[in-house]
Design a protein around this motif. Structure first.
Motif, PDB file in Angstrom:
ATOM      1  N   GLN A 220      69.189-128.291  14.393  1.00 26.57           N
ATOM      2  CA  GLN A 220      68.467-128.872  14.158  1.00 26.57           C
ATOM      3  C   GLN A 220      68.204-129.849  14.217  1.00 26.57           C
ATOM      4  O   GLN A 220      68.472-130.376  12.791  1.00 26.57           O
ATOM      5  CB  GLN A 220      66.720-128.192  13.766  1.00 26.57           C
ATOM      6  CG  GLN A 220      65.396-128.435  14.593  1.00 26.57           C
ATOM      7  CD  GLN A 220      65.485-128.007  16.125  1.00 26.57           C
ATOM      8  OE1 GLN A 220      66.359-127.078  16.179  1.00 26.57           O
ATOM      9  NE2 GLN A 220      64.272-127.956  16.990  1.00 26.57           N
ATOM     10  N   THR A 221      68.475-131.118  14.570  1.00 23.30           N
ATOM     11  CA  THR A 221      68.385-132.397  14.857  1.00 23.30           C
ATOM     12  C   THR A 221      66.781-133.358  14.337  1.00 23.30           C
ATOM     13  O   THR A 221      65.898-132.764  15.087  1.00 23.30           O
ATOM     14  CB  THR A 221      69.359-132.788  15.275  1.00 23.30           C
ATOM     15  OG1 THR A 221      69.180-133.020  16.425  1.00 23.30           O
ATOM     16  CG2 THR A 221      70.544-132.270  15.343  1.00 23.30           C
TER      17      THR A 221
ATOM     18  N   GLY B 217      59.662-128.496  18.541  1.00 20.68           N
ATOM     19  CA  GLY B 217      60.171-127.201  17.337  1.00 20.68           C
ATOM     20  C   GLY B 217      61.499-128.716  16.622  1.00 20.68           C
ATOM     21  O   GLY B 217      61.754-127.955  15.220  1.00 20.68           O
ATOM     22  N   VAL B 218      61.119-129.616  16.697  1.00 20.71           N
ATOM     23  CA  VAL B 218      62.337-130.797  15.995  1.00 20.71           C
ATOM     24  C   VAL B 218      61.360-131.208  14.851  1.00 20.71           C
ATOM     25  O   VAL B 218      60.335-131.900  15.112  1.00 20.71           O
ATOM     26  CB  VAL B 218      62.209-131.099  17.457  1.00 20.71           C
ATOM     27  CG1 VAL B 218      63.165-133.022  15.995  1.00 20.71           C
ATOM     28  CG2 VAL B 218      63.607-130.449  18.001  1.00 20.71           C
TER      29      VAL B 218
ATOM     30  N   GLU C 236      61.786-119.280  14.833  1.00 21.20           N
ATOM     31  CA  GLU C 236      62.708-118.505  15.254  1.00 21.20           C
ATOM     32  C   GLU C 236      62.078-118.227  16.837  1.00 21.20           C
ATOM     33  O   GLU C 236      62.922-118.110  17.996  1.00 21.20           O
ATOM     34  CB  GLU C 236      63.874-117.282  14.928  1.00 21.20           C
ATOM     35  CG  GLU C 236      64.794-118.184  13.299  1.00 21.20           C
ATOM     36  CD  GLU C 236      65.671-119.393  13.466  1.00 21.20           C
ATOM     37  OE1 GLU C 236      66.092-119.429  15.179  1.00 21.20           O
ATOM     38  OE2 GLU C 236      65.734-119.643  12.974  1.00 21.20           O
ATOM     39  N   ASP C 237      61.304-117.466  16.794  1.00 19.81           N
ATOM     40  CA  ASP C 237      60.415-116.911  18.299  1.00 19.81           C
ATOM     41  C   ASP C 237      60.180-118.081  19.387  1.00 19.81           C
ATOM     42  O   ASP C 237      60.521-117.928  19.616  1.00 19.81           O
ATOM     43  CB  ASP C 237      60.011-115.724  17.769  1.00 19.81           C
ATOM     44  CG  ASP C 237      58.608-115.334  18.974  1.00 19.81           C
ATOM     45  OD1 ASP C 237      59.603-114.447  19.284  1.00 19.81           O
ATOM     46  OD2 ASP C 237      58.352-115.979  19.040  1.00 19.81           O
ATOM     47  N   ARG C 238      59.403-118.918  18.208  1.00 21.68           N
ATOM     48  CA  ARG C 238      58.506-119.980  19.447  1.00 21.68           C
ATOM     49  C   ARG C 238      60.101-121.306  19.970  1.00 21.68           C
ATOM     50  O   ARG C 238      60.340-121.555  20.925  1.00 21.68           O
ATOM     51  CB  ARG C 238      58.044-120.676  18.468  1.00 21.68           C
ATOM     52  CG  ARG C 238      57.227-121.767  19.047  1.00 21.68           C
ATOM     53  CD  ARG C 238      56.350-121.463  20.490  1.00 21.68           C
ATOM     54  NE  ARG C 238      55.816-122.362  21.607  1.00 21.68           N
ATOM     55  CZ  ARG C 238      55.044-122.448  21.889  1.00 21.68           C
ATOM     56  NH1 ARG C 238      54.729-121.346  23.042  1.00 21.68           N
ATOM     57  NH2 ARG C 238      54.352-123.088  22.891  1.00 21.68           N
ATOM     58  N   PHE C 239      61.014-121.620  18.779  1.00 18.80           N
ATOM     59  CA  PHE C 239      61.915-122.403  19.527  1.00 18.80           C
ATOM     60  C   PHE C 239      63.162-122.570  18.952  1.00 18.80           C
ATOM     61  O   PHE C 239      63.822-122.963  19.460  1.00 18.80           O
ATOM     62  CB  PHE C 239      61.411-123.914  17.847  1.00 18.80           C
ATOM     63  CG  PHE C 239      60.153-124.531  18.773  1.00 18.80           C
ATOM     64  CD1 PHE C 239      59.557-124.950  19.455  1.00 18.80           C
ATOM     65  CD2 PHE C 239      59.332-123.690  17.318  1.00 18.80           C
ATOM     66  CE1 PHE C 239      58.326-125.063  19.821  1.00 18.80           C
ATOM     67  CE2 PHE C 239      57.588-124.448  17.036  1.00 18.80           C
ATOM     68  CZ  PHE C 239      57.574-125.246  17.895  1.00 18.80           C
ATOM     69  N   GLY C 240      64.081-121.264  18.650  1.00 15.34           N
ATOM     70  CA  GLY C 240      64.804-121.058  17.962  1.00 15.34           C
ATOM     71  C   GLY C 240      65.838-119.534  19.087  1.00 15.34           C
ATOM     72  O   GLY C 240      65.597-119.621  20.624  1.00 15.34           O
TER      73      GLY C 240
ATOM     74  N   LEU D  65      68.123-122.466  13.542  1.00 20.34           N
ATOM     75  CA  LEU D  65      66.990-123.517  12.947  1.00 20.34           C
ATOM     76  C   LEU D  65      67.144-124.033  11.464  1.00 20.34           C
ATOM     77  O   LEU D  65      66.635-124.588  11.323  1.00 20.34           O
ATOM     78  CB  LEU D  65      65.450-123.394  13.107  1.00 20.34           C
ATOM     79  CG  LEU D  65      64.741-123.234  14.265  1.00 20.34           C
ATOM     80  CD1 LEU D  65      63.823-122.865  13.879  1.00 20.34           C
ATOM     81  CD2 LEU D  65      65.078-124.128  15.291  1.00 20.34           C
ATOM     82  N   ARG D  66      67.890-122.549  11.150  1.00 17.06           N
ATOM     83  CA  ARG D  66      68.843-123.027   9.250  1.00 17.06           C
ATOM     84  C   ARG D  66      67.254-123.179   8.467  1.00 17.06           C
ATOM     85  O   ARG D  66      66.724-122.673   8.724  1.00 17.06           O
ATOM     86  CB  ARG D  66      70.069-123.761   9.824  1.00 17.06           C
ATOM     87  CG  ARG D  66      70.533-123.460  10.302  1.00 17.06           C
ATOM     88  CD  ARG D  66      71.507-122.324  10.534  1.00 17.06           C
ATOM     89  NE  ARG D  66      72.684-122.185  10.838  1.00 17.06           N
ATOM     90  CZ  ARG D  66      73.368-122.265  10.956  1.00 17.06           C
ATOM     91  NH1 ARG D  66      74.001-123.782  10.499  1.00 17.06           N
ATOM     92  NH2 ARG D  66      74.535-121.648  11.939  1.00 17.06           N
TER      93      ARG D  66
END
Length: 261
Positions: free
Chosen positions: A3-4, A36-37, A127-131, A242-243
């Protein structure tokens, strides 16, 4: 995928705020809930020692104030959380056990809406929504491999909170005593040797849950190419995307959508 930070500020109505409480650091930031950023810089303050409920709550308030955030706030804890109350305490002061965490955080944040949830559950939501599972359906299981094994289970985006599968017995030992990344380090195992234990643990989880996807998180997921291809369980395993931002993002999503374990 890492993610940035997003350069432009999106619609304020699409923003959320999450705080991830860990044993060594407390991190928070604004999140664009459409992507999700993280928006702007992540704020991190060392976890107070001792990490008592009031000391941690005051630190969370400092982070929120520093960000000049005025809306709902999501907070993760390394705890089982039911009805807003912390039931366990891992790497934080045992005084958390039995503390009404939601009421405590709300009191230091001007009684604004607050969601409090387990840190692995927050990472699973993110992670489920954005990753790594953003295009997946069915049952998704996130496992964080670290000192122990944290877990989160979702079905079509709906969280089953407070699973503790790291403590499930697998052939006479707790799963995390077999397959946490700390076990690999302490025994100086090769990735091949450790992957045998991970495969055994995953196969037991499969027999109970029949998941459609495993997501492997924790620091060792950064080296996923060295061990995920060695796994022999039947369910696909992918590395978390997403770490270190997953807890913040998941907490913000919980607050924005009203998730209250």
């Amino acid at each position: 995928m890492t993610q940035t930070t997003q350069p432009a500020t999106p619609d304020p109505d699409l923003l959320g705020f999450g705080v991830d409480v860990g044993g060594s650091g407390i991190k928070g930031g604004v999140v664009d809930m459409s992507t999700g950023v993280l928006v702007g810089e992540r704020i991190k303050i060392l976890t107070p020692q001792p990490s008592t409920p009031q000391a941690v709550a005051d630190t969370v308030a400092r982070i929120v104030d520093q960000a000049q955030w005025t809306g709902p706030v999501g907070v993760t804890l390394p705890s089982v959380v039911t009805g807003g109350v912390a039931r366990t305490a891992a790497n934080i002061d045992p005084a958390w056990i039995g503390t009404d965490a939601r009421a405590l955080f709300a009191s230091v944040l001007g009684d604004r809406p607050v969601s409090v949830l387990n840190d692995a559950d927050a990472a699973g939501l993110a992670e489920d929504r954005f990753g790594a599972a953003r295009d997946a359906s069915g049952v998704v299981v996130l496992l964080t491999f670290g000192t122990g094994i944290g877990s989160a289970v979702l079905h079509n985006g709906v969280l089953l909170p407070n699973t503790e599968f790291g403590h499930m017995e697998v052939d006479g030992m707790e799963a995390e005593h077999r397959a946490a990344s700390s076990v690999k380090e302490n025994n100086e195992w090769s990735y091949k040797r450790w992957a045998k234990e991970v495969s055994l643990v995953l196969s037991r989880f499969e027999a109970l849950l029949w998941p459609d996807l495993f997501i492997a998180g924790g620091g060792i997921s950064r080296k996923h190419e060295k061990w995920i291809p060695l796994l022999t369980n039947r369910t696909p395993v992918v590395p978390a995307a997403l770490r270190n931002a997953a807890g913040i993002i998941g907490a913000a999503w919980a607050a924005k959508t009203g998730v209250h374990p």
